[in-house]
Write a protein that holds these residues in place. Structure first.
Motif, mmCIF file in Angstrom:
data_model
loop_
_atom_site.group_PDB
_atom_site.id
_atom_site.type_symbol
_atom_site.label_atom_id
_atom_site.label_comp_id
_atom_site.label_asym_id
_atom_site.label_seq_id
_atom_site.Cartn_x
_atom_site.Cartn_y
_atom_site.Cartn_z
ATOM 1 N N GLU A 272 64.092 59.069 38.995
ATOM 2 C CA GLU A 272 63.474 57.752 39.145
ATOM 3 C C GLU A 272 64.437 56.670 38.674
ATOM 4 O O GLU A 272 65.282 56.899 37.802
ATOM 5 C CB GLU A 272 62.187 57.654 38.322
ATOM 6 C CG GLU A 272 61.124 58.661 38.701
ATOM 7 C CD GLU A 272 60.682 59.501 37.529
ATOM 8 O OE1 GLU A 272 59.528 59.978 37.536
ATOM 9 O OE2 GLU A 272 61.504 59.705 36.618
ATOM 10 N N TRP B 24 53.123 58.354 42.740
ATOM 11 C CA TRP B 24 53.449 57.862 41.401
ATOM 12 C C TRP B 24 52.213 57.964 40.516
ATOM 13 O O TRP B 24 51.107 57.584 40.912
ATOM 14 C CB TRP B 24 53.896 56.400 41.460
ATOM 15 C CG TRP B 24 55.171 56.185 42.181
ATOM 16 C CD1 TRP B 24 55.335 55.941 43.515
ATOM 17 C CD2 TRP B 24 56.486 56.201 41.610
ATOM 18 N NE1 TRP B 24 56.667 55.802 43.806
ATOM 19 C CE2 TRP B 24 57.405 55.947 42.659
ATOM 20 C CE3 TRP B 24 56.988 56.383 40.315
ATOM 21 C CZ2 TRP B 24 58.781 55.899 42.454
ATOM 22 C CZ3 TRP B 24 58.351 56.333 40.110
ATOM 23 C CH2 TRP B 24 59.233 56.090 41.161
ATOM 24 N N CYS C 3 57.279 59.918 39.026
ATOM 25 C CA CYS C 3 57.284 60.259 40.440
ATOM 26 C C CYS C 3 56.850 61.716 40.602
ATOM 27 O O CYS C 3 57.175 62.566 39.759
ATOM 28 C CB CYS C 3 58.700 60.061 40.978
ATOM 29 S SG CYS C 3 58.999 60.721 42.605
#
Length: 121
Positions: free
Chosen positions: A6, A36, A95
């Motif tokens: 990320e 997310w 994520c």
């Protein structure tokens, strides 16, 4: 070992914007659903947004109209555009993705290490 990486977190003032990105650390065959989550101090992790292979999206009520999730299938990358940020959006954002490493391999869930988003004046 493949990881989800990320980027894009940081400190922003209320009302500001940030864009998070997430991509695998090396080549993979395919990513299916992506999304997310976030976790604020002292709170449970919650879904923020998700996007299917076909582009269908799902958002937490608290971020609808302010956040936009998108993906670039050619790059196996997912983005989270966050606008009109509020102090209550402060959290570590993670994520996640359903990853297929090889054409005939299984599909497994992967998670990133997290990126800190702090909304404060």
């Amino acid at each position: 070992q493949v990881q989800l990486v990320e980027s894009g977190g940081g400190l922003v003032q209320p009302g500001g914007s940030l864009r998070l990105s997430c991509a695998p650390s090396e080549h993979i065959f395919r990513i299916r659903n992506m999304g997310w989550d976030r976790q604020a101090p002292g709170k449970q992790r919650e879904l923020v947004a998700a996007i299917s292979t076909g582009g269908d999206t799902n958002y937490a009520t608290s971020v609808k109209g302010r956040f936009t999730i998108s993906r670039d299938n050619a790059k196996n990358t997912v983005y989270l555009q966050m606008n009109s940020l509020k102090p209550e959006d402060t959290a570590v954002y993670y994520c996640n993705a359903n990853v297929q490493l090889a054409e005939w391999g299984p599909i497994n869930d992967y998670w990133g290490q997290g990126t800190q988003v702090t909304v404060s004046s």
